[in-house]
Design an enzyme around this catalytic site. Sequence first.
Site, PDB file in Angstrom:
ATOM      1  N   CYS A  41     -22.539 -12.886   3.195  1.00  0.00           N
ATOM      2  CA  CYS A  41     -22.374 -14.312   3.469  1.00  0.00           C
ATOM      3  C   CYS A  41     -21.687 -14.597   4.801  1.00  0.00           C
ATOM      4  O   CYS A  41     -21.604 -15.737   5.214  1.00  0.00           O
ATOM      5  CB  CYS A  41     -21.559 -14.957   2.353  1.00  0.00           C
ATOM      6  N   CYS A 111     -17.546 -11.303  -3.267  1.00  0.00           N
ATOM      7  CA  CYS A 111     -16.307 -11.965  -2.843  1.00  0.00           C
ATOM      8  C   CYS A 111     -15.100 -11.105  -3.204  1.00  0.00           C
ATOM      9  O   CYS A 111     -14.139 -11.006  -2.438  1.00  0.00           O
ATOM     10  CB  CYS A 111     -16.193 -13.340  -3.490  1.00  0.00           C
TER      11      CYS A 111
HETATM   12 FE1  FES Z   1     -20.197 -19.870   1.610  1.00  0.00          FE
HETATM   13 FE2  FES Z   1     -19.066 -17.575   1.287  1.00  0.00          FE
HETATM   14  S1  FES Z   1     -21.144 -18.009   1.384  1.00  0.00           S
HETATM   15  S2  FES Z   1     -18.166 -19.430   1.598  1.00  0.00           S
HETATM   16 FE1  FES Z   2     -18.785 -14.913   0.594  1.00  0.00          FE
HETATM   17 FE2  FES Z   2     -17.500 -15.543  -1.479  1.00  0.00          FE
HETATM   18  S1  FES Z   2     -19.413 -16.259  -0.914  1.00  0.00           S
HETATM   19  S2  FES Z   2     -16.866 -14.260   0.059  1.00  0.00           S
END
Ligand code: FES
Ligand code: FES
Length: 141
Positions: A41, A111
């Site tokens: 992300c 995450c």
């Molecule tokens: Fe949006 Fe991590 S993908 S905050």
């Molecule tokens: Fe990327 Fe949570 S969506 S750290």
Amino acid sequence: SLSRRFYHPKVIDHYQNPRNVGTMDKNLPNVGTGLVGAPACGDVMRLQIKVNDSTGVIEDVKFKTFGCGSAIASSSFATELVKGMTLEEASQIKNTTIAKELSLPPVKLHCSMLAEDAIKSAIKDYRSKRNGRKPTLGPEA
Ligand code: FES
Ligand code: FES
């Protein structure tokens, strides 16, 4: 945005009241800094540990996350976990432990991976600094 329908109350609490947010002077000899990114992300996390040189115990932890709610919750929880651990213990923390404790959904596993990677990276930084400080001359020199 963080939906109460999908997230465990513990995540919401760590998200709304993140623990140990902040920075330490990365130039201090006993501070290790980890800066990692999540390829999935593009989010980034910095985590710092302050280590007692003689005991190897992590005495303080600070983090900053430019990421989603789960990343904030994961790192907040991880800092609480790591404080008081030895480097050896902290290096064995798995993201799955963090994810399980916070009941993160599978799509948010990466995450918690950010938190595991940040801990490992901070430990590595501390250890390389410490090795750099070791006297290089043997007793015969
Ligand atoms: Fe949006 Fe991590 S993908 S905050
Ligand atoms: Fe990327 Fe949570 S969506 S750290």
